[in-house]
Design a protein around this motif. Structure first.
Motif, PDB file in Angstrom:
ATOM      1  N   ARG A  72       0.819  -1.222   0.000  1.00 57.41           N
ATOM      2  CA  ARG A  72       0.000   0.000   0.000  1.00 57.41           C
ATOM      3  C   ARG A  72       0.854   1.274   0.000  1.00 57.41           C
ATOM      4  N   GLU A  73       2.120   1.127   0.307  1.00 53.99           N
ATOM      5  CA  GLU A  73       3.011   2.302   0.321  1.00 53.99           C
ATOM      6  C   GLU A  73       3.632   2.576  -1.046  1.00 53.99           C
ATOM      7  N   TRP A  74       3.263   1.786  -2.043  1.00 51.99           N
ATOM      8  CA  TRP A  74       3.869   1.910  -3.369  1.00 51.99           C
ATOM      9  C   TRP A  74       2.825   2.099  -4.456  1.00 51.99           C
ATOM     10  N   ARG A  75       3.254   2.780  -5.503  1.00 56.64           N
ATOM     11  CA  ARG A  75       2.359   3.137  -6.600  1.00 56.64           C
ATOM     12  C   ARG A  75       2.973   2.653  -7.915  1.00 56.64           C
ATOM     13  N   HIS A  76       2.132   2.113  -8.794  1.00 58.79           N
ATOM     14  CA  HIS A  76       2.560   1.675 -10.131  1.00 58.79           C
ATOM     15  C   HIS A  76       2.728   2.879 -11.058  1.00 58.79           C
ATOM     16  N   VAL A  77       3.859   2.939 -11.776  1.00 62.40           N
ATOM     17  CA  VAL A  77       4.083   4.000 -12.762  1.00 62.40           C
ATOM     18  C   VAL A  77       4.519   3.360 -14.078  1.00 62.40           C
ATOM     19  N   ALA A  78       3.887   3.752 -15.181  1.00 62.95           N
ATOM     20  CA  ALA A  78       4.309   3.292 -16.517  1.00 62.95           C
ATOM     21  C   ALA A  78       4.364   4.496 -17.440  1.00 62.95           C
ATOM     22  N   ARG A  79       5.542   4.765 -18.027  1.00 62.59           N
ATOM     23  CA  ARG A  79       5.717   5.940 -18.898  1.00 62.59           C
ATOM     24  C   ARG A  79       6.494   5.547 -20.136  1.00 62.59           C
ATOM     25  N   PHE A  80       6.131   6.150 -21.269  1.00 59.88           N
ATOM     26  CA  PHE A  80       6.914   5.937 -22.484  1.00 59.88           C
ATOM     27  C   PHE A  80       8.034   6.965 -22.535  1.00 59.88           C
ATOM     28  N   ASP A  81       9.270   6.489 -22.659  1.00 65.46           N
ATOM     29  CA  ASP A  81      10.421   7.368 -22.839  1.00 65.46           C
ATOM     30  C   ASP A  81      10.738   7.376 -24.332  1.00 65.46           C
TER      31      ASP A  81
END
Ligand code: AVJ
Length: 327
Positions: A243-252
């Motif tokens: 619960r202390e972490w968040r998913h991040v997905a980004r195109f570089d």
């Protein structure tokens, strides 16, 4: 009826995995390899990902194989088949073997060599396949080819007893940087012994499509990414609280890759027997790269790896490519 054979080469060494995970957590920019996604639940979550509306690769690749089945089979036989037969088909990361099995009728291999990190993943699938294809010589090989793809000489001589088709679908090549991909392609060319490579490659496309595919609205990809922390907790005895972490997905765009990260929601410390790591709020753990290719660039990479003629099939939107490279 024949029976499948099973060979395990690299033992999955848990001490080495623990050392790798701990080193990744201690690094200045923390990172954990995408191979840590695939525990029992992670493999099922990946299966669920392939059923999502937003995750186009699996569906698009399947549609390309379905739409061009005859042409692809004819091209494979033109480059390596003898008398309409294929000596061997080597499937890299075979898993449930379903993608390859769909091609058996048109490709008619004499032997099917399914390679995956653990031979145990292959047992049920190959036992079932043998019932469906009683005459096919089935071999399951446990091998972690992420750092080097090669069979021991004796096994290669016995299993690849003629030009082989190396099959690497699913755009798994996307997990490798261009340098690593070049190395893997060279090794695949060696392994094929004068045969060919049939590979699935995900293409560059609009950023919103890419980012949605790796950050779906149901949160399945987020669960897949977060589940890695549960796997690490079990592996090294750490106390990550999801619960202390968040998913991040980004195109570089500069590197032409989707990056997945886990981001700390607040400052925190993760502890494990023998160590700890402090994370500031917003600090990230890099968990995956998924490179997206322009077909011409991937073709150039195939030529750099020593392959000759390349044939290419795509879907109408130009989102995915299947390529056949002759040696
Ligand atoms: C299995 C590496 C092809 O990069 O698309 C899917 C893994 N990660 N959603 C990909 C993945 C997040 C997948 N590959």
């Amino acid at each position: 009826m024949r029976e499948p054979r099973f060979l395990q080469y690299h033992q999955v060494d848990s001490a080495a995995l623990v050392a790798e995970a701990v080193a990744g957590l201690r690094a200045v920019s923390a990172q954990l390899s995408p191979k840590f996604f695939y525990d029992a639940l992670g493999s099922r979550l990946f299966d669920a990902i392939t059923a999502l509306d937003e995750y186009y690769p699996t569906r698009t690749e399947a549609s390309i194989f379905a739409a061009h089945a005859d042409e692809i089979a004819a091209a494979v036989h033109a480059s390596i088949g003898r008398d309409g037969q294929l000596a061997a088909m080597v499937d890299l990361g075979a898993g449930n073997c379903a993608k390859a099995a769909r091609l058996f009728e048109s490709l008619r291999p004499r032997r099917y060599v399914a390679v995956d990190v653990s031979v145990d993943f292959l047992r049920d699938a190959l036992d079932a396949l043998q019932r469906q294809f009683p005459a096919l010589d089935l071999v399951g090989v446990g091998l972690d080819f992420s750092s080097r793809l090669a069979l021991p000489d004796a096994a290669a001589a016995e299993l690849i007893d003629g030009p082989a088709l190396v099959f690497y679908p699913g755009s798994s090549i996307g997990n490798f940087s261009p340098d690593e991909a070049l190395r893997l392609l060279r090794e695949a060319r060696e392994l094929s012994a004068g045969g060919a490579l049939l590979i699935g490659v995900d293409r560059v496309k609009p950023v919103d499509v890419l980012e949605a595919a790796y950050d779906d609205e149901l949160g399945v990809t987020a669960a897949f990414n977060l589940n890695l922390l549960k796997h690490i907790n079990r592996l090294i005895g750490s106390d990550f609280k999801l619960r202390e972490w968040r998913h991040v997905a980004r195109f570089d765009a500069a590197q032409s890759r989707i990056e997945m990260h886990l981001e700390a929601r607040r400052a925190l410390t993760v502890c494990w027997p023998g160590g700890e790591r402090r994370f500031e709020a917003g600090e990230r753990i890099h968990t995956e790269n998924s490179y997206k290719w322009r077909p011409a660039d991937f073709e150039a990479l195939l030529h750099d790896a020593g392959f000759g003629r390349v044939r290419r099939w795509s879907d109408e939107r130009g989102w995915f490519a299947v390529m056949l490279a002759d040696t």
